[in-house]
Design a protein around this motif. Structure first.
Motif, mmCIF file in Angstrom:
data_model
loop_
_atom_site.group_PDB
_atom_site.id
_atom_site.type_symbol
_atom_site.label_atom_id
_atom_site.label_comp_id
_atom_site.label_asym_id
_atom_site.label_seq_id
_atom_site.Cartn_x
_atom_site.Cartn_y
_atom_site.Cartn_z
ATOM 1 N N GLU A 305 10.256 5.777 2.421
ATOM 2 C CA GLU A 305 11.510 6.218 1.826
ATOM 3 C C GLU A 305 11.527 7.713 1.556
ATOM 4 N N THR A 306 10.367 8.293 1.261
ATOM 5 C CA THR A 306 10.307 9.721 0.921
ATOM 6 C C THR A 306 9.938 10.598 2.111
ATOM 7 N N GLY A 307 9.669 10.005 3.269
ATOM 8 C CA GLY A 307 9.291 10.785 4.436
ATOM 9 C C GLY A 307 7.875 11.323 4.394
ATOM 10 N N THR A 308 7.036 10.709 3.558
ATOM 11 C CA THR A 308 5.627 11.144 3.444
ATOM 12 C C THR A 308 4.699 9.982 3.805
ATOM 13 N N LEU A 309 5.022 9.290 4.882
ATOM 14 C CA LEU A 309 4.253 8.108 5.252
ATOM 15 C C LEU A 309 2.802 8.453 5.572
ATOM 16 N N ASP A 310 2.592 9.601 6.245
ATOM 17 C CA ASP A 310 1.218 9.973 6.570
ATOM 18 C C ASP A 310 0.377 10.175 5.318
ATOM 19 N N GLN A 311 0.956 10.810 4.281
ATOM 20 C CA GLN A 311 0.232 11.020 3.028
ATOM 21 C C GLN A 311 -0.030 9.702 2.311
ATOM 22 N N SER A 312 0.961 8.817 2.297
ATOM 23 C CA SER A 312 0.786 7.516 1.642
ATOM 24 C C SER A 312 -0.304 6.703 2.330
ATOM 25 N N LEU A 313 -0.309 6.717 3.647
ATOM 26 C CA LEU A 313 -1.338 5.978 4.384
ATOM 27 C C LEU A 313 -2.730 6.550 4.131
ATOM 28 N N GLU A 314 -2.813 7.881 4.028
ATOM 29 C CA GLU A 314 -4.115 8.492 3.748
ATOM 30 C C GLU A 314 -4.590 8.130 2.342
ATOM 31 N N GLN A 315 -3.683 8.101 1.387
ATOM 32 C CA GLN A 315 -4.040 7.709 0.022
ATOM 33 C C GLN A 315 -4.500 6.249 -0.021
ATOM 34 N N ILE A 316 -3.821 5.394 0.737
ATOM 35 C CA ILE A 316 -4.240 3.984 0.813
ATOM 36 C C ILE A 316 -5.652 3.892 1.377
ATOM 37 N N ALA A 317 -5.902 4.618 2.469
ATOM 38 C CA ALA A 317 -7.220 4.572 3.093
ATOM 39 C C ALA A 317 -8.300 5.078 2.150
ATOM 40 N N ASP A 318 -8.018 6.174 1.417
ATOM 41 C CA ASP A 318 -9.000 6.704 0.464
ATOM 42 C C ASP A 318 -9.277 5.694 -0.646
ATOM 43 N N PHE A 319 -8.219 5.075 -1.156
ATOM 44 C CA PHE A 319 -8.387 4.079 -2.219
ATOM 45 C C PHE A 319 -9.216 2.891 -1.738
ATOM 46 N N LEU A 320 -8.900 2.396 -0.545
ATOM 47 C CA LEU A 320 -9.631 1.242 -0.020
ATOM 48 C C LEU A 320 -11.086 1.594 0.278
#
Length: 366
Positions: A305-320
């Motif tokens: 929704e915010t156009g920052t999908l790459d950043q969100s995916l990277e944050q998910i990967a770091d968290f996991l």
């Protein structure tokens, strides 16, 4: 295009004939990517940079591959095309990211992104291997100790016990019977184990076997959660890295699906790709698979929704990655006392089976 470069012998000839038998370590590829990015950033021509890096690598197969890459570059091919001739070293993700970087003109930055991605993937795999190696070593040592006691120590006492007509306790009789059975049927046991091992290997190589294994693996207690986190971490990290390189999600999804590795997740992600092609977005089809935690879906939706999908995916990967590390440490901490108890019980049973008859022998002597 026909190359007039002379063929070389030695490592190069062997590598060209059997490339799949000469895998290049992740550390070599990571170091190459980082150093090549540095050379390109300071303005060193790519062919000169590859020649310098070629002389510094210790892998004969990697040297041969870099020789070919440089030769193809001299023949006028692009870097992405040149490395695509060596898929056993440069995988599809690597080639696609380099190809996108060539269009955008930021090859040095993309190579650093690839190196970071490979480093994180290598670290995650090492954590998983370390979690499996520890119990394997402990169980192997326990098996060796028990085998030595049963095969070499116990038989030396049996004839002595029988000469003095000493009564053998039940644990000793059980071990003697097991040893006698193994001795009498050793050939059949070895052949049976070999046949069973080959049958299991062939089954796991087949499509039904692979599906069964992948479905079973993610359902295992404790380990299953770690495997699921590793799969999602690889998928989100791959997708994020390629999006950051400027590759549209429609072109990156097949590579990201392949990075998942698990058949069940690949099938689910293929359905996501099909729905995305129909205009259904990304987060909703992802949620429909039922394979991703709600936290992942929420973060993907926010990024979409915010156009920052790459950043969100990277944050998910770091968290996991952090969660996976935490769960691996917890699993090892839980396994240590369990393994100590199990191994102690097995070795103790064998030791008692050897020691108990000695008391019977002493009574028989007196």
């Amino acid at each position: 295009m026909v190359s007039l470069r002379p063929d070389r012998g030695g490592w190069h000839a062997i590598y060209r004939e059997l490339p799949t038998f000469f895998a290049v370590g992740a550390s070599d590829l990571i170091l190459f990517s980082r150093q090549l990015a540095t050379f390109l950033k300071v303005g060193v021509p790519i062919t000169d940079a590859i020649r310098l890096l070629r002389s510094g690598t210790r892998s004969g197969a990697f040297k041969s591959a870099l020789d070919d890459v440089n030769g193809d570059l001299d023949d006028g091919e692009s870097f992405s095309v040149a490395i695509s001739h060596h898929p056993n070293i440069f995988n599809e993700l690597y080639v696609d990211m380099v190809r996108a970087a060539e269009y955008s003109g930021n090859l040095d930055k993309v190579l650093l992104q690839v190196a970071t991605y490979l480093q994180r993937q290598d670290t995650a795999m090492k954590k998983l291997r370390s979690a499996m190696i520890y119990p394997a070593i402990i169980l192997t040592l326990a098996f060796v100790v028990c085998a030595v006691l049963i095969v070499f120590v116990l038989p030396n006492f049996v004839s002595l016990f029988r000469e003095f007509h000493a009564d053998l306790p039940l644990p000793t009789r059980v071990l003697i019977a097991a040893g006698a059975f193994a001795q009498a049927w050793r050939v059949q046991i070895v052949i049976g184990a070999a046949v069973l091992g080959v049958a299991v290997f062939l089954f796991l190589q087949s499509r039904p076997g692979r599906v069964a294994w992948d479905h079973t693996l993610i359902r295992l207690p404790v380990i299953g959660t770690i495997v699921v986190f590793a799969i999602i971490e690889r998928f989100t990290r791959t997708l994020s890295t390629m999006l950051r390189a400027g590759i549209p999600i429609s072109q990156t999804f097949d590579v990201a699906i392949a990075s998942a590795g698990n058949v069940r997740y690949r099938r689910g992600l293929e359905s996501v790709r099909n729905r995305m092609s129909s205009g259904d977005g990304f987060s909703e089809p992802l949620a429909a698979t039922g394979l991703f935690p709600p936290m992942v879906i929420r973060m993907v939706r926010v990024g979409e929704e915010t156009g920052t999908l790459d950043q969100s995916l990277e944050q998910i990967a770091d968290f996991l990655a952090e969660e996976m590390d935490y769960k691996v440490r917890n699993m090892i901490a839980l396994m240590e006392p369990s393994l100590v108890i199990a191994v102690g019980g097995a070795v103790g049973f064998v030791a008692v089976s050897v020691i108990l008859p000695m008391y019977g022998l002493l009574r028989a002597v007196h």
